[in-house]
Write a protein that holds these residues in place. Sequence first.
Motif, PDB file in Angstrom:
ATOM      1  N   THR A  90       0.842  -1.188   0.000  1.00  0.00           N
ATOM      2  CA  THR A  90       0.000   0.000   0.000  1.00  0.00           C
ATOM      3  C   THR A  90       0.878   1.240   0.000  1.00  0.00           C
ATOM      4  O   THR A  90       2.095   1.152   0.075  1.00  0.00           O
ATOM      5  CB  THR A  90      -0.937   0.004   1.234  1.00  0.00           C
ATOM      6  N   SER A  91       0.242   2.389  -0.098  1.00  0.00           N
ATOM      7  CA  SER A  91       0.967   3.666  -0.038  1.00  0.00           C
ATOM      8  C   SER A  91      -0.054   4.774   0.169  1.00  0.00           C
ATOM      9  O   SER A  91      -1.259   4.577  -0.033  1.00  0.00           O
ATOM     10  CB  SER A  91       1.760   3.920  -1.329  1.00  0.00           C
ATOM     11  N   PHE A  92       0.426   5.939   0.578  1.00  0.00           N
ATOM     12  CA  PHE A  92      -0.445   7.100   0.642  1.00  0.00           C
ATOM     13  C   PHE A  92      -0.838   7.515  -0.777  1.00  0.00           C
ATOM     14  O   PHE A  92      -0.042   7.413  -1.712  1.00  0.00           O
ATOM     15  CB  PHE A  92       0.260   8.262   1.343  1.00  0.00           C
ATOM     16  N   PHE A  93      -2.081   7.974  -0.933  1.00  0.00           N
ATOM     17  CA  PHE A  93      -2.609   8.471  -2.213  1.00  0.00           C
ATOM     18  C   PHE A  93      -2.417   7.442  -3.334  1.00  0.00           C
ATOM     19  O   PHE A  93      -2.070   7.781  -4.462  1.00  0.00           O
ATOM     20  CB  PHE A  93      -1.968   9.814  -2.566  1.00  0.00           C
ATOM     21  N   TYR A 178       9.139   4.930   0.898  1.00  0.00           N
ATOM     22  CA  TYR A 178       8.380   4.078  -0.020  1.00  0.00           C
ATOM     23  C   TYR A 178       6.877   4.280   0.174  1.00  0.00           C
ATOM     24  O   TYR A 178       6.119   4.327  -0.798  1.00  0.00           O
ATOM     25  CB  TYR A 178       8.753   2.613   0.206  1.00  0.00           C
ATOM     26  N   SER A 179       6.434   4.417   1.420  1.00  0.00           N
ATOM     27  CA  SER A 179       5.008   4.654   1.678  1.00  0.00           C
ATOM     28  C   SER A 179       4.544   5.989   1.107  1.00  0.00           C
ATOM     29  O   SER A 179       3.370   6.166   0.794  1.00  0.00           O
ATOM     30  CB  SER A 179       4.732   4.621   3.180  1.00  0.00           C
ATOM     31  N   LEU A 180       5.485   6.919   0.978  1.00  0.00           N
ATOM     32  CA  LEU A 180       5.156   8.273   0.512  1.00  0.00           C
ATOM     33  C   LEU A 180       5.461   8.486  -0.967  1.00  0.00           C
ATOM     34  O   LEU A 180       5.433   9.624  -1.450  1.00  0.00           O
ATOM     35  CB  LEU A 180       5.934   9.300   1.335  1.00  0.00           C
ATOM     36  N   ARG A 181       5.726   7.414  -1.687  1.00  0.00           N
ATOM     37  CA  ARG A 181       6.192   7.539  -3.077  1.00  0.00           C
ATOM     38  C   ARG A 181       5.173   8.198  -3.995  1.00  0.00           C
ATOM     39  O   ARG A 181       5.544   8.766  -5.026  1.00  0.00           O
ATOM     40  CB  ARG A 181       6.593   6.170  -3.628  1.00  0.00           C
ATOM     41  N   ASN A 182       3.892   8.132  -3.651  1.00  0.00           N
ATOM     42  CA  ASN A 182       2.848   8.746  -4.485  1.00  0.00           C
ATOM     43  C   ASN A 182       2.297  10.035  -3.891  1.00  0.00           C
ATOM     44  O   ASN A 182       1.318  10.579  -4.400  1.00  0.00           O
ATOM     45  CB  ASN A 182       1.689   7.749  -4.678  1.00  0.00           C
TER      46      ASN A 182
END
Length: 292
Positions: A90-93, A178-182
């Motif tokens: 998963t990731s943000f946005f 990595y979680s903030l990549r998007n």
Amino acid sequence: MSFFSSQPLGLRTTTPLTDKEFEELRSFIYQLAGIDVPKQRKYLLENRLRSRIIELKLKSFSEYYQYLRHGADRKQEIEVFCEKMTTNETSFFRDQKQLDVFRDSILMPTLDEQKNSGRKSLNIWSAGCSSGEEPYTLSMMLHEILKLGIIGWKIRITANDISSAMIEKAKQGLYNDYSLRNTPKDIIARYFTKEPGGYRIHPKVQKNVNFQKINLNDTAALKTIPRSQIVFCRNVIIYFDLAMKKKVINAFYDNLQPGGYLILGHSESLHSITNIFQPVRKPGGMVYQRME
């Protein structure tokens, strides 16, 4: 969730996973969480569990199955088992195009409706929230829309997952690159604080989110979720067989207030599963509405 393709040097290996052992473990995870592991994914189950069996100094997958059922630490081990058998990618946005459509076509009209009715309250259910990126994304979106006016709103985002480890990580609110990549840089600047261990989510974002461990196969637990105007369940039902999909979708229907929306992953559909929801086509894909 990592995949195990080789064994560390110096550790004894287990015997290969037999068909009988696969069926035992497959049945166990299905009864526990409703997750269906197809026969062609036998290698996946074997790879994910092998290192744990070695760690426990067990000799076979059959011994591990008995440990899950009758071991002195079976409750704790079931937690580990669920962690091994679920994917937390998963990731943000995530899926920004879908989120844009959700914001413009569902979230903002819902907020307007609530405001015009004088209620100014919003309940969202994030089912299968993993490590918290999705519900925190929804909270940030609400802050972006309402700005300082959010102070006058009663907002509750109920976020649940089967994994205790993921729930604890979500509550900590500390994430890596990595979680903030998007995530847009201006959003990071407004809602995160850089720390030596990563990026810390702002308390005002956390305030709107209530995390709790819940198994989607637990009907009684699902009934404790507050009635919602919106349910998010993205990239979760793909792991269920038809019977489990129907069970979960019915629970979402019961939870939603009349006129509320169910949001699935962009590649997921209720076609051939149920017709209790009204499909509503949006520019970024399909959403589902409870009409009565």
